[in-house]
Design a protein around this motif. Structure first.
Motif, mmCIF file in Angstrom:
data_model
loop_
_atom_site.group_PDB
_atom_site.id
_atom_site.type_symbol
_atom_site.label_atom_id
_atom_site.label_comp_id
_atom_site.label_asym_id
_atom_site.label_seq_id
_atom_site.Cartn_x
_atom_site.Cartn_y
_atom_site.Cartn_z
ATOM 1 N N TYR A 118 54.375 -0.140 65.598
ATOM 2 C CA TYR A 118 55.408 -1.139 65.305
ATOM 3 C C TYR A 118 56.679 -0.842 66.095
ATOM 4 O O TYR A 118 57.295 -1.744 66.670
ATOM 5 C CB TYR A 118 55.691 -1.150 63.809
ATOM 6 N N LEU A 170 48.695 -7.328 60.488
ATOM 7 C CA LEU A 170 48.284 -6.093 61.165
ATOM 8 C C LEU A 170 46.933 -5.593 60.685
ATOM 9 O O LEU A 170 46.376 -4.670 61.293
ATOM 10 C CB LEU A 170 49.328 -4.991 60.935
ATOM 11 N N GLY A 209 44.020 -5.077 63.189
ATOM 12 C CA GLY A 209 44.206 -3.910 64.048
ATOM 13 C C GLY A 209 44.001 -2.613 63.293
ATOM 14 O O GLY A 209 43.384 -1.669 63.807
ATOM 15 N N ILE A 210 44.521 -2.545 62.063
ATOM 16 C CA ILE A 210 44.322 -1.335 61.255
ATOM 17 C C ILE A 210 42.851 -1.143 60.932
ATOM 18 O O ILE A 210 42.323 -0.022 60.960
ATOM 19 C CB ILE A 210 45.163 -1.427 59.968
ATOM 20 N N THR A 243 50.472 3.385 62.527
ATOM 21 C CA THR A 243 50.955 2.024 62.291
ATOM 22 C C THR A 243 52.466 1.902 62.523
ATOM 23 O O THR A 243 52.907 1.020 63.276
ATOM 24 C CB THR A 243 50.579 1.558 60.876
ATOM 25 N N VAL A 278 46.461 -1.493 66.690
ATOM 26 C CA VAL A 278 47.580 -2.038 65.916
ATOM 27 C C VAL A 278 48.619 -2.649 66.860
ATOM 28 O O VAL A 278 49.170 -3.726 66.577
ATOM 29 C CB VAL A 278 48.213 -0.935 65.046
#
Length: 301
Positions: free
Chosen positions: A107, A220, A223-224, A103, A186
């Motif tokens: 980012y 998020l 996506g996670i 994650t 993510v």
């Protein structure tokens, strides 16, 4: 007969007929894919399920019979309980590490600019270009008693440590293999995130931690969620890495299936382990999906 019907009854029938004619080409176009899916997935699953009810005779092999002995043996044996517990613990730990590592990595990747973003994306996807067996052998050479890791510890007078044929080796190798399956979902979710929402939160005197927790992280979660489901499912059914780095002592469900099919030749018992692994995997993944989906819906209002 239809001409004598009232207009209020003829209109819905005409609408249904037009809708069926409009969707007919879609059914025809998807029919080859559905047939291929049935031939490659559904039929083998049905045959494996039917095999679980066979009896096994060491002299004659599988015998067709409706028998629940294989399920009783697997579900009532502490040996298989340990194997399934180890399998799902390794999968859960791998998923957790992929979330913790993947994650922030996604980012940071989304905040990069070209050409650095393309370069680091290629580095993240590079493990997918190498065979799993080759990667497992690479980790085996790194983690064995004379490997580079123990040589590094030897520079400080420590070791050598037994790293190969341990749960640690399996988890580390699985994280290396599964990390792209967490980063890409993510990163895709981050592409839909409007950066102005972060700036708006910061302009309203929110701290960076609060902005990350209240603004970025809830967006998020899809996506996670999708990434963790893929990582958990692939880790729970992984065979090459646990087989090469776990050895004969640390068995997981996939290696137990392999042993029953090719070593003991007990195909009904191997098929039973495979079916129970599939069912348990689906139960865990669907439960996890429902729990996170509810929390995500509650956080988004």
């Amino acid at each position: 007969m239809s001409s004598t019907l009232p207009a209020s009854q003829r209109a819905p029938r005409a609408t249904m007929r037009a809708g069926w004619q409009a969707y007919m080409p879609l059914w025809l176009m998807s029919a080859p894919a559905m047939l291929l899916f049935a031939a490659l997935v559904l039929v083998p699953l049905a045959m494996t399920l039917a095999l679980t009810f066979y009896r096994f005779d060491p002299m004659s092999g599988p015998i067709a019979a409706f028998d629940l002995h294989n399920y009783v043996e697997v579900l009532g044996s502490s040996y298989f309980h340990t194997i399934f517990l180890r399998t799902f613990c390794i999968a859960a730990l791998t998923t957790l590490l992929c979330i913790v590592i993947g994650t922030p990595e996604a980012y940071i990747l989304s905040r990069m600019r070209d050409p650095w973003r393309s370069l680091f994306l290629l580095v993240i996807l590079a493990p997918l270009l190498v065979s799993v067996v080759v990667r497992a052998f690479g980790w085996s050479m790194l983690l064995n008693m004379n490997g580079l890791v123990n040589q590094f510890f030897g520079l400080f007078g420590a070791g050598p440590f037994k790293l190969e044929y341990t749960t640690f080796a399996i988890v580390i190798a699985l994280v290396h293999v599964m990390l792209p399956f967490m980063v890409i979902p993510v990163w895709t979710a981050l592409q839909r995130l409007d950066p102005q929402t972060e700036n708006a939160a910061l302009s309203l005197m929110a701290s960076p931690f609060t902005t990350m927790r209240r603004i970025v992280l809830p967006q998020l979660m899809p996506g996670i969620l999708s990434g963790s489901l893929m990582v958990f499912g692939l880790s729970a059914s992984a065979f090459a890495i646990p087989g090469l780095l776990g050895g004969r002592r640390l068995k997981v469900a996939a290696t137990a299936v392999y042993d029953q099919f090719l070593s003991s030749m007990n195909w009904p018992l191997g098929a039973t382990i495979a079916v129970l692994l599939l069912v348990a995997n689906l139960v865990v993944m669907l439960t996890y999906y429902r729990v996170l989906e509810r929390r995500y819906a509650r956080s988004m209002g």
